[in-house]
Design an enzyme around this catalytic site. Structure first.
Site, mmCIF file in Angstrom:
data_model
loop_
_atom_site.group_PDB
_atom_site.id
_atom_site.type_symbol
_atom_site.label_atom_id
_atom_site.label_comp_id
_atom_site.label_asym_id
_atom_site.label_seq_id
_atom_site.Cartn_x
_atom_site.Cartn_y
_atom_site.Cartn_z
ATOM 1 N N HIS A 1 0.869 -1.179 0.000
ATOM 2 C CA HIS A 1 0.000 0.000 0.000
ATOM 3 C C HIS A 1 0.904 1.226 0.000
ATOM 4 O O HIS A 1 2.135 1.096 -0.050
ATOM 5 C CB HIS A 1 -0.994 -0.033 1.157
ATOM 6 C CG HIS A 1 -0.391 -0.081 2.528
ATOM 7 N ND1 HIS A 1 0.358 0.947 3.048
ATOM 8 C CD2 HIS A 1 -0.431 -1.030 3.493
ATOM 9 C CE1 HIS A 1 0.745 0.636 4.272
ATOM 10 N NE2 HIS A 1 0.284 -0.576 4.565
ATOM 11 N N HIS B 1 4.103 1.441 2.233
ATOM 12 C CA HIS B 1 5.307 0.776 1.703
ATOM 13 C C HIS B 1 5.872 1.587 0.543
ATOM 14 O O HIS B 1 7.079 1.705 0.373
ATOM 15 C CB HIS B 1 4.989 -0.634 1.184
ATOM 16 C CG HIS B 1 4.273 -1.505 2.177
ATOM 17 N ND1 HIS B 1 2.995 -1.960 1.986
ATOM 18 C CD2 HIS B 1 4.663 -1.985 3.380
ATOM 19 C CE1 HIS B 1 2.630 -2.688 3.018
ATOM 20 N NE2 HIS B 1 3.624 -2.726 3.888
ATOM 21 N N CYS C 1 4.036 -11.163 20.727
ATOM 22 C CA CYS C 1 3.028 -10.605 19.819
ATOM 23 C C CYS C 1 3.347 -11.084 18.413
ATOM 24 O O CYS C 1 4.406 -10.757 17.874
ATOM 25 C CB CYS C 1 3.024 -9.078 19.873
ATOM 26 S SG CYS C 1 1.977 -8.389 18.571
ATOM 27 N N CYS D 1 3.827 -8.233 15.793
ATOM 28 C CA CYS D 1 5.160 -7.595 15.813
ATOM 29 C C CYS D 1 6.255 -8.614 15.557
ATOM 30 O O CYS D 1 7.394 -8.251 15.308
ATOM 31 C CB CYS D 1 5.457 -6.958 17.162
ATOM 32 S SG CYS D 1 4.403 -5.596 17.604
ATOM 33 N N CYS E 1 -0.926 -5.326 23.048
ATOM 34 C CA CYS E 1 0.132 -4.750 22.216
ATOM 35 C C CYS E 1 -0.370 -3.396 21.717
ATOM 36 O O CYS E 1 -1.469 -3.318 21.162
ATOM 37 C CB CYS E 1 0.418 -5.663 21.024
ATOM 38 S SG CYS E 1 1.305 -4.787 19.719
ATOM 39 N N HIS F 1 -1.008 -3.547 17.762
ATOM 40 C CA HIS F 1 -1.967 -4.470 17.163
ATOM 41 C C HIS F 1 -3.235 -4.652 17.982
ATOM 42 O O HIS F 1 -4.160 -5.325 17.522
ATOM 43 C CB HIS F 1 -1.292 -5.827 16.905
ATOM 44 C CG HIS F 1 -0.175 -5.719 15.923
ATOM 45 N ND1 HIS F 1 1.128 -5.514 16.313
ATOM 46 C CD2 HIS F 1 -0.183 -5.715 14.576
ATOM 47 C CE1 HIS F 1 1.885 -5.421 15.228
ATOM 48 N NE2 HIS F 1 1.112 -5.528 14.168
ATOM 49 N N LYS G 1 -3.697 5.267 11.286
ATOM 50 C CA LYS G 1 -2.592 4.691 10.520
ATOM 51 C C LYS G 1 -3.176 3.856 9.382
ATOM 52 O O LYS G 1 -4.160 3.156 9.553
ATOM 53 C CB LYS G 1 -1.740 3.794 11.416
ATOM 54 C CG LYS G 1 -0.537 3.287 10.641
ATOM 55 C CD LYS G 1 0.379 2.393 11.426
ATOM 56 C CE LYS G 1 1.462 1.890 10.476
ATOM 57 N NZ LYS G 1 2.011 0.616 10.859
ATOM 58 N N LYS H 1 -4.014 -2.538 6.582
ATOM 59 C CA LYS H 1 -4.954 -3.415 5.910
ATOM 60 C C LYS H 1 -6.148 -3.702 6.821
ATOM 61 O O LYS H 1 -7.293 -3.721 6.391
ATOM 62 C CB LYS H 1 -4.228 -4.715 5.578
ATOM 63 C CG LYS H 1 -5.016 -5.606 4.679
ATOM 64 C CD LYS H 1 -4.244 -6.876 4.412
ATOM 65 C CE LYS H 1 -5.190 -7.968 4.018
ATOM 66 N NZ LYS H 1 -4.878 -9.224 4.661
HETATM 67 N N1 MSP Z 1 9.381 -7.172 7.592
HETATM 68 C C1 MSP Z 1 9.553 -6.086 8.491
HETATM 69 C C2 MSP Z 1 10.803 -5.301 8.180
HETATM 70 C C3 MSP Z 1 12.080 -6.096 8.189
HETATM 71 S S1 MSP Z 1 13.428 -5.132 7.712
HETATM 72 C C4 MSP Z 1 14.721 -6.096 8.010
HETATM 73 C C5 MSP Z 1 8.347 -5.151 8.406
HETATM 74 N N2 MSP Z 1 7.612 -5.229 7.298
HETATM 75 S S2 MSP Z 1 6.307 -4.344 6.980
HETATM 76 O O1 MSP Z 1 5.731 -4.888 5.773
HETATM 77 O O2 MSP Z 1 5.466 -4.278 8.110
HETATM 78 O O3 MSP Z 1 6.840 -2.945 6.603
HETATM 79 C C6 MSP Z 1 7.006 -1.906 7.540
HETATM 80 C C7 MSP Z 1 7.531 -0.718 6.806
HETATM 81 O O4 MSP Z 1 6.650 -0.360 5.728
HETATM 82 C C8 MSP Z 1 7.642 0.567 7.626
HETATM 83 O O5 MSP Z 1 8.819 0.608 8.407
HETATM 84 C C9 MSP Z 1 7.619 1.592 6.518
HETATM 85 O O6 MSP Z 1 8.833 1.593 5.843
HETATM 86 C C10 MSP Z 1 6.542 1.040 5.594
HETATM 87 N N3 MSP Z 1 5.190 1.420 6.021
HETATM 88 C C11 MSP Z 1 4.129 0.567 6.190
HETATM 89 N N4 MSP Z 1 3.024 1.306 6.534
HETATM 90 C C12 MSP Z 1 3.340 2.599 6.599
HETATM 91 C C13 MSP Z 1 2.609 3.778 6.853
HETATM 92 N N5 MSP Z 1 1.321 3.786 7.105
HETATM 93 N N6 MSP Z 1 3.303 4.942 6.807
HETATM 94 C C14 MSP Z 1 4.635 4.994 6.513
HETATM 95 N N7 MSP Z 1 5.345 3.897 6.262
HETATM 96 C C15 MSP Z 1 4.744 2.681 6.322
HETATM 97 O O7 MSP Z 1 8.156 -4.385 9.312
#
Ligand code: MSP
Length: 654
Positions: free
Chosen positions: A19, A22, A127, A130, A144, A147, A298, A301
């Protein structure tokens, strides 16, 4: 000779599709790469997917597909999405690839040989969302905080990494290197965590509970804990690139991680201590950005408020969203994305300011100069002022980018465009056109107007690469932006391609009208079917011990009418409710349901169920005099319990 950089994004979990949260971090890395290339630097940019762990295994089980099939499919969606929208990553790592698995096993062996891994029994609160154990101080009302789920108490024998052993060295490193974690407030957060005792890290999961992971090289009964595996992607991808090279020596010393604030602890504590134990030099920088909120909550999904990159590309174009990202977000703080705000910014900055300036001036060039760009004029005072402003903007640009003040760089560009706009309005070229004796003045004005556009577009090009390349080509600025022409030369005032014949004026940024916005908004609203679709069949087990009817009858559940609902300053999970239980006075309740109600006023008048005889709780913001019941949370939507028919406030609920 340019400098060297290595930018990484987090590797994203494959339990859900990408989304725009990311997308933001990925676009950030892409923009930094393009910026540095324009400056003549050598950049390597890595992104990828994180494919192990309980969460992924659970989602696959819920969907009734094999874990392998799920990870292949969703990882493919990430990779394809980035490709389709022009993300220029050098490699894409998947943690299920042999190159990564082998590297993780090598590191585990080395750390074990060093004596930093031991076997022990442990009880902790885990969790799954997390994918880590939470400390009791991290919990909010036993849940948590991210979550809203109750962590499971897990007791098992596992392998542990002596993280605590490296606490002092890490603290010293962060204290001595002020720019290591940016912005400052995240550095302070980490420093305060490091002033508490740092526990060792459980780095294995018994296969009796989880098979999906990388085997521990020294004990096949266990797989590696997902974070110990995932963080190692950053070096493993350099050790063996997809095309078989080893670029570790070259790029690792320049490693700059880009992450959001959700994963600071793993990146600022777990990761550097792991590096110390593995004999890896520490990464050079950790840049932490805030969240993109959907309105007030935030984007996630589970809240059903996500915006998908490919859908956005069709609706309004990804490059316009990239512009919005950098214009809107102050690095390190949260920002709100709404379609309405996006359209407002787009219309004001891109359609009106940049697009209009280009089309107004270019169409007069077509009409009056046979389409040929005029000669650089003698500079009068007005031109000198604008040229001086352009020079300052270009001079400050690098500092803004390198200190992550992207919004300031964009503000400067906007100010330059509005100076250009004002200049054109003051000089009125549409009147000069009518007076043949003022031809020289006219061409000076046209030159100046388009030179402002050329410079603004050059500076915006790392942010909107495709759009800007098209506009620069249109203006005859065909020089490459890959560092072969020095940045100062590109940006020097007076670089407009005199004599170049411009074509038909492009409609670079057509205005987005209300009707288009309304169509997109209607399509984006969660559809009733989606909102009410039954969750995938789940085996739900009771999570608490059995109670008798007498136990239950001690709980005084009542109907309460919400009279007021407001945000609580400084508490991003809570709403302050004033509720009527028919007692002749209102009760104050702090309820952890803010994420579900971005517009709390919508709750006023609704009737909810409260626990009326809960002992009042003194909180930071005041006393909470009851508790509101809500359902969901965790991986599904959160929603307060309400009634289909109106009832009397204070009525019993049983
Ligand atoms: N798999 C772990 C990261 C491992 S790195 C060695 C993870 N994945 S995640 O799919 O949850 O991605 C988290 C990251 O996605 C955040 O740190 C950020 O870079 C991005 N984001 C996901 N949602 C976001 C927002 N709503 N706003 C900004 N960034 C976001 O954690």
């Amino acid at each position: 000779m340019g400098r060297t950089f290595y930018f990484t994004t987090p590797i994203y979990y494959v339990n859900a599709e990408p989304h725009i949260g990311h997308l933001y971090t990925t676009v950030l890395a892409d923009t930094l790469k393009r910026y540095h290339q324009m400056m003549g630097d050598d950049v390597y940019f890595l992104t990828g997917t994180d494919e192990h762990g309980e969460k992924i295994a659970q989602v696959a089980a819920k969907k009734g597909v094999s874990t392998r099939a799920l990870v292949d499919e969703v990882s493919g969606v990430f990779e394809e999405t980035w490709k389709k929208i022009g993300i220029n990553n050098d490699d894409f790592i998947r943690t299920t690839q042999p190159r990564h698995k082998e590297y993780v096993q090598q590191v585990l062996t080395a750390v074990k040989e060093r004596g930093d891994i031991y076997f022990d029994e442990y009880t902790g609160l885990y969790c799954v969302g997390c994918e880590r154990y939470l400390t009791p101080t991290e919990l909010e009302e036993g849940l948590c905080p991210d979550h809203k789920t109750k962590p499971q108490e897990v007791k098992e024998a596992n392998y542990f990494f002596r993280m605590g052993k490296y606490q002092a060295a890490l603290l010293e490193h962060i204290e001595k290197n002020p720019g290591w974690i940016r912005p400052e407030r995240f550095r302070n957060e980490v420093l305060s965590l490091l002033r508490l005792p740092l526990e060792d890290l459980c780095i294995s999961r018994p296969k009796t509970r989880l098979q999906w992971g990388i085997d521990l090289p020294f004990d096949e009964r266990f797989v590696t804990y997902v974070w110990f595996d995932a963080l190692l992607n950053y070096p493993s991808a350099l050790k063996r690139t997809t095309d078989g090279r080893d670029v570790f020596e070259k790029y690792w010393p320049e490693c700059n991680h880009l992450i959001a604030k959700d994963i600071v602890k793993t990146h600022a504590i777990y990761w550097p201590t792991m590096c110390m134990a593995a004999g890896l030099p520490l990464p050079k920088h950790l840049d932490v950005h805030g969240y993109w909120l959907s309105g007030e909550s935030k984007m996630s999904k589970s809240l059903g408020n996500v915006v998908r990159p490919l859908a956005f590309e069709k609706q309004f174009g990804i490059e316009n969203l990239r512009y919005f990202f950098f214009r809107e977000m102050k690095f390190g703080s949260d920002s709100s994305f709404t379609y309405e705000l996006f359209v407002e910014r787009y219309n004001a900055d891109l359609a009106n300011s940049l697009g209009n300036l280009l089309s107004r001036v270019a169409s007069i060039v077509r009409k009056s100069q046979g389409g040929k760009l005029p000669q650089r004029p003698q500079e009068d005072e007005a031109i000198r002022a604008i040229a001086a402003q352009a020079k300052t903007v270009a001079a400050n640009y690098g500092g803004h980018f390198e200190e992550r003040r992207f919004h300031a760089a964009v503000d400067d560009i906007r100010a330059l465009l509005s100076a250009g706009d004002k200049y054109i309005n003051d000089q009125e070229p549409w009147r000069l056109v009518k007076d043949p004796s003022r031809g020289r003045e006219l061409s000076a004005v046209l030159y100046t107007g388009l030179e402002v556009v050329r410079l603004a577009v050059l500076l915006l090009s790392p942010i909107m690469p495709r759009t800007c390349r098209t506009l620069l080509d249109y203006l005859g600025e065909t020089r490459p932006l890959d560092g072969t022409v020095p940045f100062n030369e590109l940006c020097a005032w007076g670089g407009l391609a005199t004599g170049f014949e411009i074509g038909e004026v492009p409609r670079a940024f057509p205005r987005i009208d209300e009707a288009k916005l309304a169509t997109v908004l209607a399509a984006a609203a969660p559809s009733p079917e989606r909102a009410t679709a039954p969750p995938p069949a789940l085996e739900r087990k009771p999570s608490k011990p059995e109670i008798t009817i007498d136990d239950f009858s001690k709980v005084d559940l009542r109907v309460a009418t919400i009279a007021e609902a407001t945000f609580v300053q400084g508490a991003d999970k809570l709403l302050r409710l004033m509720v009527d239980l028919g007692e002749g006075r209102l009760r104050q309740v702090f309820a952890g349901i803010r994420s579900a109600y971005p517009q709390p006023e919508s709750l006023v008048g609704q009737q909810v169920v409260v626990v009326a005889n809960l002992k009042p709780r003194q909180m930071k913001f005041g006393t909470s005099e009851a508790m509101v019941l809500a359902g969901g949370g965790g991986t599904s939507r959160l929603c307060a319990v309400t009634f289909a028919e109106p009832l009397e406030p204070g009525d019993h609920v049983s």
